[in-house]
Design a protein around this motif. Structure first.
Motif, PDB file in Angstrom:
ATOM      1  N   SER A 637     111.969 -45.951  48.244  1.00 18.46           N
ATOM      2  CA  SER A 637     112.193 -46.842  47.104  1.00 18.46           C
ATOM      3  C   SER A 637     112.160 -48.309  47.503  1.00 18.46           C
ATOM      4  CB  SER A 637     113.539 -46.518  46.450  1.00 18.46           C
ATOM      5  OG  SER A 637     113.529 -45.222  45.919  1.00 18.46           O
ATOM      6  N   VAL A 638     112.887 -48.658  48.551  1.00 17.97           N
ATOM      7  CA  VAL A 638     113.047 -50.060  48.909  1.00 17.97           C
ATOM      8  C   VAL A 638     111.853 -50.577  49.702  1.00 17.97           C
ATOM      9  CG1 VAL A 638     114.484 -51.710  50.155  1.00 17.97           C
ATOM     10  CG2 VAL A 638     115.548 -49.867  48.851  1.00 17.97           C
ATOM     11  N   LEU A 639     111.341 -49.780  50.642  1.00 17.42           N
ATOM     12  CA  LEU A 639     110.270 -50.257  51.520  1.00 17.42           C
ATOM     13  C   LEU A 639     108.899 -49.723  51.135  1.00 17.42           C
ATOM     14  CD1 LEU A 639     112.334 -49.962  54.800  1.00 17.42           C
ATOM     15  CD2 LEU A 639     111.545 -52.091  53.744  1.00 17.42           C
ATOM     16  N   GLY A 640     108.837 -48.843  50.134  1.00 23.62           N
ATOM     17  CA  GLY A 640     107.557 -48.452  49.556  1.00 23.62           C
ATOM     18  C   GLY A 640     106.701 -47.531  50.383  1.00 23.62           C
ATOM     19  N   ASN A 641     107.290 -46.739  51.274  1.00 22.18           N
ATOM     20  CA  ASN A 641     106.515 -45.796  52.056  1.00 22.18           C
ATOM     21  C   ASN A 641     106.330 -44.480  51.287  1.00 22.18           C
ATOM     22  OD1 ASN A 641     106.267 -47.090  54.914  1.00 22.18           O
ATOM     23  ND2 ASN A 641     108.402 -47.382  54.321  1.00 22.18           N
ATOM     24  N   VAL A 642     105.221 -43.820  51.534  1.00 28.66           N
ATOM     25  CA  VAL A 642     104.952 -42.538  50.897  1.00 28.66           C
ATOM     26  C   VAL A 642     105.458 -41.427  51.808  1.00 28.66           C
ATOM     27  CG1 VAL A 642     103.167 -40.974  50.056  1.00 28.66           C
ATOM     28  CG2 VAL A 642     102.950 -43.428  49.673  1.00 28.66           C
ATOM     29  N   LEU A 643     106.358 -40.609  51.286  1.00 27.49           N
ATOM     30  CA  LEU A 643     106.913 -39.488  52.041  1.00 27.49           C
ATOM     31  C   LEU A 643     106.567 -38.197  51.322  1.00 27.49           C
ATOM     32  CD1 LEU A 643     110.492 -40.868  52.788  1.00 27.49           C
ATOM     33  CD2 LEU A 643     108.528 -40.868  54.330  1.00 27.49           C
ATOM     34  N   ARG A 644     106.012 -37.276  52.048  1.00 29.14           N
ATOM     35  CA  ARG A 644     105.720 -35.985  51.445  1.00 29.14           C
ATOM     36  C   ARG A 644     106.974 -35.111  51.477  1.00 29.14           C
ATOM     37  NH1 ARG A 644      99.655 -34.583  53.796  1.00 29.14           N
ATOM     38  NH2 ARG A 644      98.617 -36.332  52.760  1.00 29.14           N
ATOM     39  N   PRO A 645     107.128 -34.231  50.485  1.00 33.21           N
ATOM     40  CA  PRO A 645     108.303 -33.364  50.490  1.00 33.21           C
ATOM     41  C   PRO A 645     108.289 -32.443  51.697  1.00 33.21           C
ATOM     42  CG  PRO A 645     106.724 -32.659  48.819  1.00 33.21           C
ATOM     43  CD  PRO A 645     106.249 -33.970  49.337  1.00 33.21           C
ATOM     44  N   PRO A 646     109.468 -32.076  52.196  1.00 35.49           N
ATOM     45  CA  PRO A 646     109.521 -31.186  53.355  1.00 35.49           C
ATOM     46  C   PRO A 646     108.936 -29.829  53.017  1.00 35.49           C
ATOM     47  CG  PRO A 646     111.696 -31.433  52.376  1.00 35.49           C
ATOM     48  CD  PRO A 646     110.807 -32.416  51.690  1.00 35.49           C
ATOM     49  N   PRO A 647     108.305 -29.148  53.993  1.00 40.16           N
ATOM     50  CA  PRO A 647     107.686 -27.850  53.705  1.00 40.16           C
ATOM     51  C   PRO A 647     108.702 -26.786  53.331  1.00 40.16           C
ATOM     52  CG  PRO A 647     107.676 -28.325  56.063  1.00 40.16           C
ATOM     53  CD  PRO A 647     108.118 -29.571  55.384  1.00 40.16           C
ATOM     54  N   ASP A 648     109.915 -26.902  53.836  1.00 38.19           N
ATOM     55  CA  ASP A 648     110.955 -25.909  53.558  1.00 38.19           C
ATOM     56  C   ASP A 648     112.267 -26.620  53.266  1.00 38.19           C
ATOM     57  OD1 ASP A 648     109.389 -23.478  54.230  1.00 38.19           O
ATOM     58  OD2 ASP A 648     109.430 -24.335  56.253  1.00 38.19           O
ATOM     59  N   ALA A 649     113.069 -25.998  52.393  1.00 33.99           N
ATOM     60  CA  ALA A 649     114.412 -26.511  52.129  1.00 33.99           C
ATOM     61  C   ALA A 649     115.328 -26.083  53.260  1.00 33.99           C
ATOM     62  CB  ALA A 649     114.925 -25.982  50.799  1.00 33.99           C
ATOM     63  N   VAL A 650     116.033 -27.034  53.852  1.00 33.61           N
ATOM     64  CA  VAL A 650     116.888 -26.759  55.005  1.00 33.61           C
ATOM     65  C   VAL A 650     118.288 -27.252  54.700  1.00 33.61           C
ATOM     66  CG1 VAL A 650     117.264 -27.151  57.462  1.00 33.61           C
ATOM     67  CG2 VAL A 650     114.930 -26.988  56.564  1.00 33.61           C
TER      68      VAL A 650
END
Length: 811
Positions: A637-650
């Motif tokens: 949100s603040v720094l504007g990087n694109v993060l993909r969702p994690p492959p598995d919920a941990v």
């Protein structure tokens, strides 16, 4: 044939439109819209040549998972698109790719393949080259529809602006049960309604203790849109009216009191940032007299409270009350399906059967309201001479405001002349005219006519600009001054647009929209749904959560609308708003009933929103902090990087099973695998810097788990998209960095552009974001100036905006 009247005129739009055709059949306001989609052309990837050594590396190690042009495969369907700089992408590939054996592509090979991917299809520039972003033809969003019909009706009431420098309600005090003028003892401005008269009444010398009445009148301004529950607590007769004229039924009516009830509730949906009339009447009569001998008098008290959409029950605050009356606001009750927010902001790019049904029902509801109040709105009584002529003029004005421009002769004939010539009476004709107007694409798709203006229609250019300005800043239609400016060709250049935009910023609707944006930007627009472990945090309550959210709202409002409107203050301010309830939790000396006020906590170690108690509480678990949640918030949100969702919920590692580890150490252990490090090399160091604040946002230097006490380590780092890695020792140093970070500036400018314009910023050209960012910096990070600059670019042709307005030397 109707298409020639309701589809925009042919021409070459300044920006491409993705909606190829809209077909509208109009009878009695029943629209049928057909969206014809056009398949996007395949990306034009430059052919690989021998001079690109990264191509061979890509074909050998990457193509099987990501496809020939990075479009994705069944194994990994997500396309290779992102925001990493070339250096960031090379480092990412060096450490993590390919997944089955990262050692195969390292060093020079990682840099070569990153260079090819980044330039061919990964980066924003590459994507813009291969498939340029386009302005989509969009319908009104739900909020835009609600605000637009509200202002269509408000325009008809022709209410002049009312100054509201005072806060509170006008209280009139009477020495009898009724509100007779000759019984009025005095009047005053009461900041809020919270009185406990005991048995004496407002003034023992001027009132009988068992017989007096009070009437509070004025206006109420809800800060956000949603359903509000109003609550009145009293032992005596009471009635409350909100957003209704004096003669209309009340929201709460306990004037004829029976039983032992002392609390009365009523719910009402309100649009944020608008003034609604409020009237509260209280009466104490002979209920308190037991008998003639002792004349025992019952106690009397009264309090006006509400429960906002994202809050708990609380006293209606003085800042939301104005002691002057206002006309009622038409608030649409028809429910709409939610808008698409999949890319971070509300969009009206899709049309569903549910939305069509809702828009039809909404047009009927609006027409019914108009017919019910037509004498007040048109200032023409039924049976008056020339009523038909006057209603025809009224319907013309309504349609023009709804279409945001004067009517052509053809449209006037279709919307006005035909209904009033063929319907059996004036009311039926007016109803049909309204339904035709509100079912038209020119109303539902405001960009349709605006985007298709050509040189052959110079008279409508000003109205198109006015329409975009009003939609961007108010989610609504132009007001009278903006309409006059369009009519007189006073929106022809950037300076004139800026003058109107700056005037419009003073409207309360802008404040409501900006607050909605800021909460969405911070990803806390869902409300105070905070749960905490009662054993670890016994002082926490939902009232605390509500007060935290109010504290954040007051802080954001102060930054944007206070002196300087300085974006950097969002991160550098070391003061926050506390009231008596919060002060006890944060060990600050304030009376228990103290109102919200700015205070300096923890010796200046705070860093604006980054360490605000509400943010720290939301970004934590029930019993512990969460560096991952905090780091994701900062990175995305603040720094504007694109993060993909994690492959598995941990699930996080349980603290009680790792008492010898701090939260930081548990997170580092849990995310130590190669698959996790893909994103957590960015996330974790940011979140670790905020470990100096616990799950309630209180400063902490140690953690206690069972018998184990461990020191908290708050050092962190960040690799920006350009330049060298940055390190910081704590939240304060992190906040100081973010305040002037290019990445943070880009993220904020882009998010605000999307919130106002509701179109992708890249559709205005690849240089637009950087130009706006440089202008933002050159004007001392002034958020209000940024609002104006965005609207200048959004409503004017690029050549009409001087470079000095949108570009300056970057630091």
């Amino acid at each position: 044939m109707l298409l020639t009247h309701f589809l925009p005129s042919a021409g070459t739009p300044s920006r491409a439109i993705s909606l190829l055709a809209i077909v509208l059949g109009i009878g009695w306001g029943l629209p049928l819209v057909l969206r014809v989609s056009q398949a996007d052309p395949p990306p034009t990837i430059p052919p690989a040549t021998v001079v690109q050594p990264g191509v061979a590396v890509y074909q050998e190690h990457c193509l099987r998972c990501h496809g020939e042009h990075g479009q994705g495969t069944k194994e990994i369907p997500a396309p290779l698109h992102g925001e990493f700089s070339l250096a960031q992408l090379a480092a990412y590939i060096d450490e993590t790719m390919p997944h089955d054996d990262p050692s195969q592509v390292t060093g020079a090979a990682a840099h070569q393949v990153a260079q090819y991917i980044h330039g061919a299809f990964y980066s924003t520039v590459a994507r813009d080259r291969n498939r340029p972003a386009r302005v989509e033809l969009s319908r009104l969003t739900v909020r835009q529809y609600q605000n637009t019909v509200a202002d269509l009706i408000a325009h008809c009431r022709n209410q002049p602006p009312i100054p509201d420098t005072l806060r509170g309600l006008r209280g009139e005090y009477f020495c009898g049960r009724d509100f007779k003028d000759n019984a009025r003892v005095y009047e005053q401005i009461d900041p809020e309604v919270r009185f406990d008269f005991k048995i004496e009444g407002p003034d023992p010398e001027r009132f009988e203790p068992n017989r007096f009445a009070i009437r509070w009148t004025g206006s109420i301004v809800p800060p956000e849109t949603g359903t509000y529950e109003f609550i009145v607590r009293t032992e005596h007769a009471v009635r409350l009216a909100v957003n209704t004229p004096w003669h209309a039924p009340s929201l709460l009516d306990a004037w004829v009191k029976s039983g032992d009830n002392t609390e009365y509730r009523g719910r009402i949906f309100l649009l944020g940032g608008r003034r609604y009339p409020l009237r509260l009447e209280f009466s104490k009569a002979n209920q308190g007299i037991d008998n003639k001998e002792n004349e025992s008098v019952a106690e009397a008290s009264i309090a006006l409270l509400w429960q906002p959409p994202h809050g708990t029950v609380q006293l209606v605050p003085q800042r939301c009350l104005i002691p002057t009356d206002s006309p009622p606001i038409f608030v649409l009750q028809t429910p709409f399906p939610p808008d698409d927010r999949s890319i971070g902001y509300d969009r009206g790019a899709s049309v569903s059967k549910e939305w069509l049904a809702a828009s039809t029902a909404a047009s009927i509801e609006t027409a019914d309201y108009v017919l019910e109040h037509i004498e007040e709105l048109s200032h023409v009584k039924r049976g008056a001479p020339q009523r038909l002529t006057k209603l025809t003029a009224w319907a013309t004005s309504f349609a023009e405001r709804a279409f945001r421009q004067p009517l052509s002769a053809d449209l006037h004939a279709l919307l006005i002349d035909r209904p009033f010539a063929t319907m059996p009476d004036a009311d039926a004709a007016l109803r049909r005219s309204i339904l035709l107007t509100l079912s038209s694409t020119r109303f539902l798709f405001p960009d349709a006519s605006a985007a298709s203006q050509t040189a052959a229609e110079p008279a409508s250019d000003g109205f198109a600009i006015a329409a975009r300005l009003a939609l961007g800043l108010w989610d609504s239609i132009p007001d009278e001054p903006l309409w006059q400016a369009a009519q007189e060709n006073r929106l022809a250049n950037a300076e004139q647009v800026a003058q109107q935009a700056e005037r419009m910023l003073n409207d309360r609707r802008v404040r409501a929209k900006v607050q909605d944006f800021l909460f969405a930007w911070l990803r806390v627009d869902h409300g105070p749904e905070i749960v905490k472990d009662a054993q670890r945090f016994p002082a926490f309550s939902q009232q605390i959560a509500t007060d935290m959210r109010t504290s954040l709202a007051l802080f954001l409002d102060d930054v944007v609308w206070g002196p300087g409107s300085d974006f950097r203050r969002l991160f550098t301010d070391d003061e926050i708003y506390l009231n008596g309830n919060l002060a006890a939790l944060y060990n600050f000396a304030l009376p228990s009933d103290a109102p919200f006020q700015r205070v300096r906590l923890d010796g200046g170690s705070r860093g604006g929103v980054l360490s605000h108690p509400y943010m720290m509480s939301v970004l934590s678990y029930a019993g512990s902090t969460s560096p991952i949640h905090r780091g994701v918030f900062l990175a995305r949100s603040v720094l504007g990087n694109v993060l993909r969702p994690p492959p598995d919920a941990v699930s996080p590692l349980a603290p009680h099973l790792h008492k010898n580890l701090t939260t930081r150490e548990r997170v580092a252990l849990q995310t130590s695998s190669v698959a996790c490090q893909t994103c957590h090399t960015l996330i974790n160091p940011l979140g670790f810097a905020l470990e100096g604040f616990d799950a309630l946002g209180r400063q902490q230097q140690t953690e206690q788990w069972g018998d184990e006490t461990k020191a908290v380590e708050t050092s962190g780092s960040y690799q920006p998209r350009e330049g060298a890695e940055v390190t910081f020792k704590n939240a304060r140093e992190l906040a100081d960095y973010v305040a002037t970070s290019r990445d943070a500036q880009e993220a904020f400018v882009q998010a605000l552009f999307h919130a106002l314009v509701k179109q992708p910023i890249r559709a205005w050209g690849p240089e637009t974001l950087e130009n706006l960012r440089q202008s933002f910096v050159a004007h001392d990070y002034n958020i209000r100036h940024l609002l104006v600059a965005i609207m200048q670019l959004a409503v004017l042709p690029p050549q009409s905006v001087p470079r000095t307005n949108t570009q300056a030397n970057s630091p």
